[in-house]
Design an enzyme around this catalytic site. Structure first.
Site, mmCIF file in Angstrom:
data_model
loop_
_atom_site.group_PDB
_atom_site.id
_atom_site.type_symbol
_atom_site.label_atom_id
_atom_site.label_comp_id
_atom_site.label_asym_id
_atom_site.label_seq_id
_atom_site.Cartn_x
_atom_site.Cartn_y
_atom_site.Cartn_z
ATOM 1 N N VAL A 164 -19.427 -9.192 -3.452
ATOM 2 C CA VAL A 164 -20.037 -10.123 -4.353
ATOM 3 C C VAL A 164 -18.800 -11.351 -4.462
ATOM 4 O O VAL A 164 -17.519 -11.332 -4.544
ATOM 5 C CB VAL A 164 -19.723 -9.695 -5.835
ATOM 6 C CG1 VAL A 164 -20.164 -10.733 -6.864
ATOM 7 C CG2 VAL A 164 -20.803 -8.557 -5.822
ATOM 8 N N GLU B 278 -15.506 -4.722 -2.817
ATOM 9 C CA GLU B 278 -15.000 -6.175 -3.450
ATOM 10 C C GLU B 278 -15.783 -7.281 -2.671
ATOM 11 O O GLU B 278 -16.071 -8.176 -3.400
ATOM 12 C CB GLU B 278 -13.505 -6.436 -3.332
ATOM 13 C CG GLU B 278 -12.879 -7.491 -3.948
ATOM 14 C CD GLU B 278 -13.238 -7.652 -5.624
ATOM 15 O OE1 GLU B 278 -12.753 -6.692 -6.053
ATOM 16 O OE2 GLU B 278 -13.914 -8.678 -5.722
ATOM 17 N N GLY C 112 -24.692 -25.785 10.524
ATOM 18 C CA GLY C 112 -24.292 -24.340 10.104
ATOM 19 C C GLY C 112 -23.941 -23.803 8.894
ATOM 20 O O GLY C 112 -23.440 -22.673 8.672
ATOM 21 N N LYS D 285 -26.043 -9.976 -5.759
ATOM 22 C CA LYS D 285 -24.529 -9.824 -6.359
ATOM 23 C C LYS D 285 -24.691 -9.846 -7.699
ATOM 24 O O LYS D 285 -23.983 -9.338 -8.509
ATOM 25 C CB LYS D 285 -24.026 -11.220 -5.846
ATOM 26 C CG LYS D 285 -23.861 -11.502 -4.243
ATOM 27 C CD LYS D 285 -23.451 -12.880 -3.951
ATOM 28 C CE LYS D 285 -23.326 -13.087 -2.264
ATOM 29 N NZ LYS D 285 -23.199 -14.227 -1.939
ATOM 30 N N ALA E 124 -17.024 0.242 16.278
ATOM 31 C CA ALA E 124 -18.410 0.373 16.922
ATOM 32 C C ALA E 124 -19.023 -1.030 16.612
ATOM 33 O O ALA E 124 -18.986 -1.594 15.521
ATOM 34 C CB ALA E 124 -19.086 1.412 16.239
ATOM 35 N N ALA F 50 0.879 -1.281 0.003
ATOM 36 C CA ALA F 50 0.078 -0.045 0.010
ATOM 37 C C ALA F 50 0.927 1.251 0.024
ATOM 38 O O ALA F 50 0.417 2.473 -0.510
ATOM 39 C CB ALA F 50 -0.754 -0.028 1.284
HETATM 40 N N1 HSE Z 1 -25.053 -16.299 2.415
HETATM 41 C C1 HSE Z 1 -24.003 -16.009 1.537
HETATM 42 C C2 HSE Z 1 -23.983 -17.594 0.915
HETATM 43 C C3 HSE Z 1 -22.708 -15.653 1.923
HETATM 44 O O1 HSE Z 1 -24.319 -18.485 1.282
HETATM 45 O O2 HSE Z 1 -23.044 -17.540 -0.254
HETATM 46 C C4 HSE Z 1 -22.784 -14.120 2.058
HETATM 47 O O3 HSE Z 1 -23.445 -13.445 0.751
#
Ligand code: HSE
Length: 440
Positions: free
Chosen positions: A132, A129, A187, A205, A43, A33
């Site tokens: 997406v 960045e 999860g 996206k 925060a 950089a």
């Molecule tokens: N929930 C999204 C996914 C990740 O399952 O790819 C964050 O965009």
């Protein structure tokens, strides 16, 4: 030179990844950089959790506006998510003259026009960045690496949750509901997975990629959004027998009337690399007129993969913040006064090919009736698969599944043909239609 000062709004999974990677690789990042990058303020409503991540040397507050109003802070990183308070905070940060980094795809897909206009007026950067495909540098690739090209189409697996579910459905031959419960237990899917399984996250996206690829404003409201909840294990199996895999694709494409922007399950030839992207991984295929087809693959979510993208933006801003705003890379790749008004087309104007599954009476003449309607509509058939009735409905069954693959046609034409097919007394159940993308 004093390090550039960064304030984080939210320090959950991505925020803590950003803090940790920046700390671990600080020397390397500084060499790139040209200046140190320091998170000096955070925060978060959970002050104790934030303190546990950042230690005693970083100022921790529970009020995001204290970060935005701090004159020492150069860059605000918004990691709150959603369209609500995040929008107000991003606009306030811009108004306060801060550069902004955000991973918030929903915010940019819906309110991007307003946010980029505010940033341009103020001469600050909004970098995204991480919004997406997580760690895959697809924004950088589209906006800079492929800048010589007229982009023709993009197709991406840009939601890891649904790709994980589809992989499990195919591997184990299970139906959607069963796999979703398992994904939640492990999860891989959130307690409320609606945005993922209904295709909304992927559409956010795809909307952002569409704007950058074609130089049109972000138009989430024009996207066609269809998730994976209606997919049956049988369709995954039949697709496999025909040489295809089913993936939830975010697609944006030029056709001769305008721009297609759509998210839906798609059959993809098994021999394509993207068809073999399994589990929670992401991949994006971009076709440019000069470069041909390119493929980007990697982790689309997670703490450090997403942090990798956030920090890339921090480095870009550190390098470019002293540059005349008019000479920076435009937010949406094209100069704001040279945006195109190409329309995002309604779904009826989309051109693609199709997989149809019809539950039909297993009797003489049915195949001829069905193919007759398809042929009269001017739709060319690519392949037909008919299963033994016994195999589909059990011993002595009088019903069977008829699967038709078509060549490309307008969706409106296909809708008309399907209405006629559905009206046949020998078609015994609602027809399943899945779009098919050859991606060649
Ligand atoms: N929930 C999204 C996914 C990740 O399952 O790819 C964050 O965009």
């Amino acid at each position: 030179m004093k390090p550039i000062q960064v304030g984080l709004l939210g320090i959950g999974t991505v925020g803590s990844g950003t803090f940790n990677v920046l700390k671990r690789n600080q020397e390397e990042i500084k060499r790139r950089a040209g200046r140190g990058i320091e998170i000096s303020m955070v925060a978060d409503l959970d002050v104790a959790r934030a303190r546990a991540v950042v230690g005693p040397d970083v100022q921790v507050v529970d009020d995001a506006r204290a970060v935005i109003q701090n004159p020492e802070i150069d860059i605000v990183v918004e990691l709150i998510g959603g369209y609500g308070i995040a929008k107000a905070l991003v606009l306030e940060a811009i108004a306060a003259g801060k550069h902004v980094v955000t991973a918030n795809k929903a915010l940019l897909a819906v309110h991007g026009t307003e946010i980029f206009a505010a940033a341009s007026a103020k001469g600050v950067m909004v970098a995204f960045e991480a919004a997406v495909a997580g760690g895959i540098p697809i924004i950088k690739a589209l906006r800079e690496g492929l800048t010589a090209n007229r982009i023709e189409w993009i197709a991406g697996i840009i939601n890891g949750t649904t790709n994980f579910i589809l992989s499990e459905m195919r591997d184990k031959g299970l139906d959607f509901d069963v796999v979703l419960k398992e994904a939640q237990r492990l999860g891989y899917a959130e307690a409320d997975p609606t945005f993922d399984i209904e295709g909304v996250d992927a559409a956010h996206k795809a909307t952002i990629m569409c704007a950058i690829a074609f130089g049109i404003p972000v138009q989430f409201d024009k996207a066609h959004v269809e998730g994976i909840t209606q997919l049956a294990a049988a369709d995954i199996r039949y697709a496999e027998q025909l040489g295809y895999r089913i993936k939830l694709l975010g697609i944006t494409k030029r056709n001769h009337k305008g721009i297609e922007l759509r998210v839906h399950p798609s059959l993809v030839p098994t021999k394509r690399l993207i068809a073999n992207v399994e589990g929670a991984m992401n991949a994006v295929v971009v076709h440019g007129d000069a470069v041909g087809t390119t493929l980007y693959y990697g982790k689309g979510a997670g703490s450090e993969p997403t942090a990798s993208a956030v920090i890339a933006d921090l480095v870009d801003i550190t390098r470019l913040h002293t540059v005349d705003p008019l000479n920076r890379v435009p937010h949406l790749a094209f100069q704001p006064d040279r945006m195109s008004d190409l329309p995002v087309l309604p779904m009826s104007e989309v051109v693609t090919s199709y997989y149809l599954r019809l539950r039909v009476a297993d009797e003489a003449g049915v195949l001829a009736q069905v193919t007759g309607i398809v042929a009269n509509a001017g739709i060319s058939i690519d392949a037909v698969l008919q299963r033994e009735a016994d195999e589909v409905g059990g011993e002595g069954s009088t019903q069977t599944d008829l699967i038709i693959l078509t060549h490309e046609t307008r969706e409106g034409t296909m809708n008309d043909a399907m209405a006629q097919l559905q009206g046949l007394p020998t078609v015994l159940a609602p027809i399943t239609r899945i779009r098919k993308e050859e991606l060649n």
